[in-house]
Design a protein around this motif. Structure first.
Motif, mmCIF file in Angstrom:
data_model
loop_
_atom_site.group_PDB
_atom_site.id
_atom_site.type_symbol
_atom_site.label_atom_id
_atom_site.label_comp_id
_atom_site.label_asym_id
_atom_site.label_seq_id
_atom_site.Cartn_x
_atom_site.Cartn_y
_atom_site.Cartn_z
ATOM 1 N N HIS A 762 0.821 -1.209 0.000
ATOM 2 C CA HIS A 762 0.000 0.000 0.000
ATOM 3 C C HIS A 762 0.855 1.259 0.000
ATOM 4 O O HIS A 762 0.385 2.327 -0.399
ATOM 5 C CB HIS A 762 -0.976 -0.017 1.176
ATOM 6 N N THR A 763 2.127 1.179 0.430
ATOM 7 C CA THR A 763 3.072 2.294 0.310
ATOM 8 C C THR A 763 4.450 1.727 0.022
ATOM 9 O O THR A 763 4.751 0.571 0.341
ATOM 10 C CB THR A 763 3.157 3.145 1.598
ATOM 11 N N SER A 764 5.319 2.552 -0.547
ATOM 12 C CA SER A 764 6.698 2.113 -0.773
ATOM 13 C C SER A 764 7.441 1.978 0.549
ATOM 14 O O SER A 764 8.349 1.149 0.681
ATOM 15 C CB SER A 764 7.419 3.110 -1.697
ATOM 16 N N LEU A 765 7.074 2.778 1.558
ATOM 17 C CA LEU A 765 7.721 2.678 2.859
ATOM 18 C C LEU A 765 7.439 1.328 3.504
ATOM 19 O O LEU A 765 8.326 0.714 4.115
ATOM 20 C CB LEU A 765 7.256 3.810 3.775
ATOM 21 N N ALA A 766 6.209 0.830 3.384
ATOM 22 C CA ALA A 766 5.878 -0.483 3.929
ATOM 23 C C ALA A 766 6.701 -1.567 3.257
ATOM 24 O O ALA A 766 7.180 -2.512 3.911
ATOM 25 C CB ALA A 766 4.390 -0.759 3.758
ATOM 26 N N LEU A 767 6.906 -1.439 1.954
ATOM 27 C CA LEU A 767 7.721 -2.413 1.234
ATOM 28 C C LEU A 767 9.189 -2.306 1.639
ATOM 29 O O LEU A 767 9.887 -3.321 1.778
ATOM 30 C CB LEU A 767 7.570 -2.195 -0.270
ATOM 31 N N PHE A 768 9.660 -1.082 1.844
ATOM 32 C CA PHE A 768 11.038 -0.906 2.295
ATOM 33 C C PHE A 768 11.242 -1.583 3.652
ATOM 34 O O PHE A 768 12.278 -2.220 3.894
ATOM 35 C CB PHE A 768 11.389 0.580 2.391
ATOM 36 N N SER A 769 10.266 -1.456 4.536
ATOM 37 C CA SER A 769 10.378 -2.101 5.847
ATOM 38 C C SER A 769 10.535 -3.612 5.694
ATOM 39 O O SER A 769 11.274 -4.250 6.465
ATOM 40 C CB SER A 769 9.139 -1.781 6.695
ATOM 41 N N LYS A 770 9.855 -4.201 4.711
ATOM 42 C CA LYS A 770 10.000 -5.632 4.479
ATOM 43 C C LYS A 770 11.392 -5.961 3.941
ATOM 44 O O LYS A 770 11.972 -7.013 4.263
ATOM 45 C CB LYS A 770 8.935 -6.118 3.498
ATOM 46 N N LEU A 771 11.945 -5.071 3.124
ATOM 47 C CA LEU A 771 13.301 -5.289 2.628
ATOM 48 C C LEU A 771 14.314 -5.235 3.764
ATOM 49 O O LEU A 771 15.308 -5.974 3.764
ATOM 50 C CB LEU A 771 13.645 -4.246 1.558
ATOM 51 N N VAL A 772 14.068 -4.365 4.728
ATOM 52 C CA VAL A 772 14.948 -4.304 5.897
ATOM 53 C C VAL A 772 14.938 -5.648 6.616
ATOM 54 O O VAL A 772 15.987 -6.155 7.061
ATOM 55 C CB VAL A 772 14.518 -3.162 6.842
ATOM 56 N N LEU A 773 13.762 -6.265 6.741
ATOM 57 C CA LEU A 773 13.674 -7.578 7.376
ATOM 58 C C LEU A 773 14.467 -8.617 6.596
ATOM 59 O O LEU A 773 15.122 -9.498 7.186
ATOM 60 C CB LEU A 773 12.213 -8.017 7.470
ATOM 61 N N CYS A 774 14.413 -8.533 5.272
ATOM 62 C CA CYS A 774 15.179 -9.470 4.452
ATOM 63 C C CYS A 774 16.669 -9.318 4.711
ATOM 64 O O CYS A 774 17.415 -10.297 4.804
ATOM 65 C CB CYS A 774 14.878 -9.240 2.974
ATOM 66 N N CYS A 775 17.103 -8.071 4.801
ATOM 67 C CA CYS A 775 18.509 -7.789 5.100
ATOM 68 C C CYS A 775 18.895 -8.364 6.461
ATOM 69 O O CYS A 775 19.945 -9.009 6.613
ATOM 70 C CB CYS A 775 18.744 -6.285 5.053
ATOM 71 N N MET A 776 18.039 -8.144 7.456
ATOM 72 C CA MET A 776 18.324 -8.632 8.806
ATOM 73 C C MET A 776 18.310 -10.153 8.846
ATOM 74 O O MET A 776 19.074 -10.772 9.584
ATOM 75 C CB MET A 776 17.282 -8.069 9.775
ATOM 76 N N GLN A 777 17.459 -10.761 8.025
ATOM 77 C CA GLN A 777 17.323 -12.217 8.022
ATOM 78 C C GLN A 777 18.623 -12.887 7.604
ATOM 79 O O GLN A 777 18.962 -13.968 8.086
ATOM 80 C CB GLN A 777 16.191 -12.617 7.081
ATOM 81 N N GLU A 778 19.373 -12.253 6.692
ATOM 82 C CA GLU A 778 20.656 -12.844 6.294
ATOM 83 C C GLU A 778 21.843 -12.127 6.934
ATOM 84 O O GLU A 778 22.955 -12.152 6.414
ATOM 85 C CB GLU A 778 20.796 -12.871 4.777
ATOM 86 N N GLN A 779 21.542 -11.484 8.113
ATOM 87 C CA GLN A 779 22.591 -10.828 8.902
ATOM 88 C C GLN A 779 23.331 -9.776 8.078
ATOM 89 O O GLN A 779 24.542 -9.608 8.201
ATOM 90 C CB GLN A 779 23.592 -11.874 9.413
ATOM 91 N N GLY A 780 22.596 -9.051 7.245
ATOM 92 C CA GLY A 780 23.218 -8.053 6.395
ATOM 93 C C GLY A 780 23.317 -6.690 7.047
ATOM 94 O O GLY A 780 22.830 -6.452 8.161
#
Length: 1083
Positions: A762-780
């Protein structure tokens, strides 16, 4: 004898003046009308017409009259069995050749009118469309004594003859007035006017009780026929043709010959009174279903009053209908002669006619009345205001009245909203104030819980609310109802015993809870979770006992409780008993507990969701509001409007303060062991800058928001409204994938690869937050350039992601320099680098990366094995393009593939800016490596189908370079360029160093002349710097900007300038006003 001789001479002279031609007969009739309109000559003129009528009283003589003298006067005899307020046995009418008299049609129409009760017309204001020679208007007035009948026709000659016929029936043969039982004559009750359908009534603002219409519905082989100037001097053939042909009206019904009737119906909606009735005679050639749908889809109840069959006119060419059948699945309906019961198609009828056969068609009289008239009138008022193209898509037909009662008020409200707002209004991210007030009002009126809007926080969905609440507290252990866990990130759903999870700092671990309350309570006592998210079974929600038990056990073990009532909150005027809400009517909600409710139970739009949380703890409400702003951006205003309309309808008839509020018991004091907000949330909420509502500071001018407030083009409003007003939208009509791929290919040279995945948010910010989780998931580690959008940086910090900042400088336009990027990536060895690039237009600086600069950065990332996030959300509105090449990502990726063939590039985007939808958000991600992200998106709130439909239509306009839409976007770019230049000049003249910009909606500036200056104004007191100048400007002028805390660049502030022109000028005045306050007038 002398008088009779004189009358005979007058008749002879009149006939002689008519004998030459039809035009001569019309001129003679006009002369008679002038005498009838003059009171001094009226009686004599009426006697003359009476004498003419007597001379040709025999039917055979009447036919001789029309062939020799081009007119006739004869009697129309009514059925003596007809019943009515007054019994009119006959009327006298004059006919001339230039006025079409379809006797079967008009007599059937009158027969249908006779099936109405007297009260429909008596003392009412009536209009007859296509009145011709006026006989129906006159007969209607004579029988039912309406207050006024307006006979309307586009044929100017018809109106003149109608007036003559009115005098013929309002005066007797001696020229004396004929009075009815109320002492009135027909002249008091009937008037005739030249009018294109209802234009006369609309222009004179006449409201009608009843509209009667017998209107042509033959497909016109020449759409330009009506473009000729219609005057009374037009040829007889042309004026006669007006009854046979109508120009294309721009309605979907044009293809069936019903375009003119469609326009009449929509014009009628504007002037009919709410309880008024329209009566139309309809030829059944298009098929009964098509005829009835014309009314049903415009919001009418219909009643077929009368039906018969009439012979198809021998001079009527139906080959156009045959052609339609050849090119579409539709079949028209004709009958063989008058006795056939089985309908045949136009092709069969045409062949039968060509072979000498006779064909007929049905003729029906429909009575129509608006359902929900006030709402339907608002809807069509909006359509008339420049949105006619939506009319063909409108569908207000409903099989279920409850669906109509839900949808029509919303459509009316949406129409008013789109009409009144040039741009979408600025609303708080945690929910529109009006919507929160309606939720609180519903709770107070129906459940006697005295809440205020401050107790309500709005979320895009229930899943979003749950995940954001868990992130706010980041509990080491949370128990979540098993049917709610499917929305949570999969990495949270791990065993408590698994090492490295429960003990990991600020990592959430979730276990599923059983639905049975006694088992849940035992689980809470044993595991002592920090947060509990649960629903209640239907039988347990009836009383408050279960709720009290859950409240007690969570308080005892120090757990935060979020109770989901989504399944138990009824949006009804007679809601069923709810034990939780009964408890809250007499008790304050304890501070450790909050109520969650996802609104999905609507009858119209199945995927349209809004959720809200209720808490009576001010700190929790504030933190939840700020969390949604940081991680999600904002909740769809349109979605809130929909459910707001439902709440409004439930509250509109309520008498406020009717029930005395019972005294509520205070909540128990919560022990200190209760979990608080997590450390990363606390530090982020302390530093971040949040939305400033106007309720706090009157007249706030927002130059601190990532959105445009420029006017919304009509194409956007039309697409929004069409998406909601249509029914049965297909999946293909909401599939925006190919449109987005083409947009990215044309704009940035993104390869059109169907294998890449597109994810919507619904917003690009919400999608960015999910990308942050992806980064954290692989210890990035996230690598941000200095000067990255502060909202993105805050989101990453809130989630406790590892971040590194790449230094930038004003000389390079705050762009990432290759060597600085290489050093930053090198410093995070041992951790996967995720490089964030905002471009082509950088937000917030407004400078633009060239294609060469992008290729350099991608080469560095590929050589170092970094992942790349490219955010295009604020691109597409570049206004300084001279000497700049468009991006070609496909070529860039090919060029660096030798360094890392598996380079992972994620493209983040937002459609609202480039399509000028101003606040109507639609975010998307393009992924070329979906395996990295499969576990991080279950709770993502996605655009509903109406938004997908809207953006698909707008992308279609943009991709095919629609002239009007392209011109509007070009005008907006020019507006942004002019306002950027004016902002630079204003800032520089007021002591700021403006960095300038080449595109987008924002720029950076340094308050050089203000740094170190002392100021005391309102609640502000201190020395100015880049961090506190936002507070100082806001408190003294009402202008809100982003400080250096938000930009991350020492002393540089952010100004967004995509404001409506008057608001922008106010902002410039505020900048000057602040200069005078701090630096003085002469500085």
């Amino acid at each position: 004898m002398a008088a009779l001789s004189q009358d005979s001479k007058g008749v002879d002279a009149f006939l002689a003046s008519c004998a030459e031609s039809g035009d001569a007969a019309y001129r003679a009739a006009k002369t008679i009308l002038e005498r009838l309109q003059d009171p001094d000559s009226r009686a004599e003129a009426r006697r003359l017409l009476g004498a003419v009528r007597l001379r040709f009283a025999d039917p055979a003589a009447g036919q001789e009259c029309i062939s020799t003298f081009h007119f006739r006067i004869h009697d129309v005899i009514f059925n003596p069995n007809l019943q009515g307020s007054q019994q009119t046995k006959k009327i006298i009418i004059m006919e001339i050749p230039s006025i079409f008299i379809p006797e079967d049609w008009s007599f059937t129409s009158y027969e249908g009118l006779n099936r109405h009760q007297d009260s429909i017309f008596r003392d009412k204001i009536v209009a007859e469309l296509g009145c011709g020679n006026g006989w129906i208007s006159i007969a209607l007035a004579g029988k039912w004594s309406p207050l006024k009948v307006y006979g309307l026709d586009i044929n100017p000659r018809a109106i003149k003859i109608a007036w003559i016929n009115l005098y013929l029936n309002a005066l007797d043969d001696d020229g004396h007035p004929i009075y009815d039982g109320e002492g009135k004559t027909l002249l008091d009750r009937v008037e005739f006017y030249e009018s294109d359908l209802l234009s006369y009534c609309r222009y004179h603002k006449i409201e009608l009780d009843c509209i009667v219409g017998c209107i042509p519905q033959i497909i016109n082989p020449n759409p330009e026929a009506m473009s000729k100037i219609i005057t009374e001097n037009s040829s007889e053939e042309f004026l006669y043709s007006l009854s046979n042909y109508c120009a294309l009206q721009g309605f979907v019904e044009d293809q069936f010959g019903l375009g003119l009737i469609s326009r009449a119906v929509e014009e009628g909606i504007a002037v009919i009174k709410p309880m008024g009735i329209m009566v139309f005679i309809m030829g059944g050639r298009p098929g009964q279903g098509v005829c009835e749908r014309l009314f049903l889809r415009r919001g009418f109840h219909i009643n077929k009053l009368w039906q018969t069959k009439i012979m198809q006119a021998a001079d009527m060419d139906i080959s156009a209908l045959v052609e339609i059948e050849e090119n579409s699945p539709h079949r028209f309906e004709f009958f063989m002669d008058l006795v056939g019961d089985q309908p045949v198609c136009a092709r069969t009828a045409w062949a039968y006619m060509k072979s000498g056969g006779r064909i007929s068609h049905a003729l029906s009289v429909y009575s129509c009345q608006l359902r929900n008239p006030d709402q339907v009138k608002k809807i069509f008022e909006f359509l008339r205001d420049g949105f006619h193209e939506v009319s063909s898509s409108i569908d207000l037909s409903f099989d279920d009245n409850s669906v109509a009662d839900e949808k029509l008020p919303f459509l009316a409200d949406l129409a008013s909203f789109l009409k009144e707002n040039k741009s979408n209004p600025c609303e708080p991210p945690a929910g529109c104030l009006k919507f929160r007030e309606l939720v609180a009002g519903f709770m107070k009126s129906y459940h006697h819980i005295p809440l205020t809007s401050d107790n309500v926080v709005v979320f895009p969905s229930r899943a979003t609310a749950i995940e954001n609440a868990l992130r706010l507290f980041s509990p080491s252990l949370a128990i979540v109802d098993e049917h709610l866990t499917r929305y949570l990130p999969k990495q949270w759903l791990t065993s408590v015993a698994k090492k490295g999870r429960a003990g990991c700092k600020e990592t959430v671990t979730v276990i599923e809870a059983p639905c049975q309350s006694d088992l849940l309570i035992e689980l809470i006592r044993t595991l002592k979770p920090k947060v509990v998210v649960t629903g209640m079974a239907q039988f347990e929600a009836i009383t408050s006992a279960t709720f009290l038990n859950i409240l007690s056990v969570t308080k005892d073990v120090g757990s935060r409780l979020f109770l989901d009532l989504s399944e138990h909150l009824e949006l009804s005027s007679l809601p069923s008993s709810n034990g939780v809400l009964k408890f809250l009517a007499g008790n304050y909600l304890p501070s450790h507990a909050a109520i969650l409710c996802g609104l999905v139970k609507n009858q119209v739009y199945s995927d349209l969701e809004v959720a809200f949380a209720i808490s009576e703890d001010r700190a929790v409400c504030k933190a939840l509001s700020q969390t949604i702003e940081i991680l999600e951006g904002r909740t769809s205003v349109i979605s809130q409007h929909y459910y707001g309309c439902i709440f409004h309808e439930l509250l509109a008839f309520q008498i406020s303060e009717r029930h005395r509020q019972q005294e509520r018991q205070p909540a128990e004091v919560i022990p200190e062991k209760m979990i608080g907000f997590c450390n990363s949330a606390v530090s982020t909420l302390k530093e971040a800058e949040f939305f400033v509502p106007e309720s706090k500071v009157a007249g706030v001018i927002h130059m601190d928001l990532d959105r445009s407030f420029l006017p919304v083009p009509s194409a956007v409003k039309a697409s929004i409204f069409e998406s909601f007003v249509r029914q049965n939208i297909t999946d293909s009509e909401t599939d925006v994938r190919s449109s987005i791929r083409r947009l990215l290919k044309d704009s940035y040279g993104v390869p059109a690869d169907d294998r890449s995945e597109i994810i919507y948010g619904h917003t690009s910010l919400a999608l960015f937050s999910k990308l942050v989780l992806c980064c954290m998931q692989e210890q990035g580690t996230l690598i941000f350039p200095l000067g990255t959008n502060g909202n993105y940086v805050s989101a990453a910090k809130f989630m406790n992601a590892r971040t590194v900042t790449v230094p930038t400088n004003v000389e390079s336009g705050f762009k990432i320099e290759p060597m600085a990027l290489a050093d930053a990536i090198d410093n995070v060895r041992g951790s996967r680098a995720w490089v964030f690039i905002s471009g082509p237009t950088i937000n917030p600086s407004g400078f633009v990366y060239s294609n060469f600069e992008l290729e350099q950065l991608l080469s560095i990332c590929a050589s170092c094995g970094a992942r790349v996030m490219i955010d295009t959300s604020f691109s597409g509105m570049e206004f300084q393009t001279i000497g700049r090449n468009q991006w070609d990502l496909e070529r860039c990726l090919c060029a660096v593939s030798c360094l890392d063939p598996s380079l992972s590039v994620v493209l983040l985007g937002e459609l609202s800016l480039g399509l000028s939808t101003a606040g109507l958000d639609f975010g998307f991600l393009i992924l070329n490596n979906i395996s990295l992200f499969e576990y991080s998106f279950p709770s993502l709130s996605r655009p509903h189908s109406t938004l997908k439909y809207t953006f698909r239509k707008l992308l279609g306009l943009k991709n095919r370079r629609d002239q009007h839409f392209s011109n509007f976007i070009t005008e907006q770019k020019e507006t942004l360029k002019n306002q950027a230049n004016q902002l630079i000049k204003t800032l520089q003249s007021c002591g700021w160093d403006a960095a300038g910009c080449h595109g987008g909606i924002s720029m950076l500036a340094k308050p050089t002349a203000y740094i170190g200056k002392s100021l005391k104004v309102g609640s502000f007191k201190g020395e100015l710097d880049g961090r506190n100048i936002r507070e100082a400007i806001l408190g003294s002028t009402g202008l809100c900007i982003s400080s250096s805390t938000w930009t991350g660049i020492p002393d540089y502030c952010r100004f967004t300038f995509a404001l409506e022109s008057d608001e922008f000028q106010r902002a410039m005045d505020c900048i000057s006003q602040f200069k005078e306050l701090v630096l003085g007038v002469d500085t």
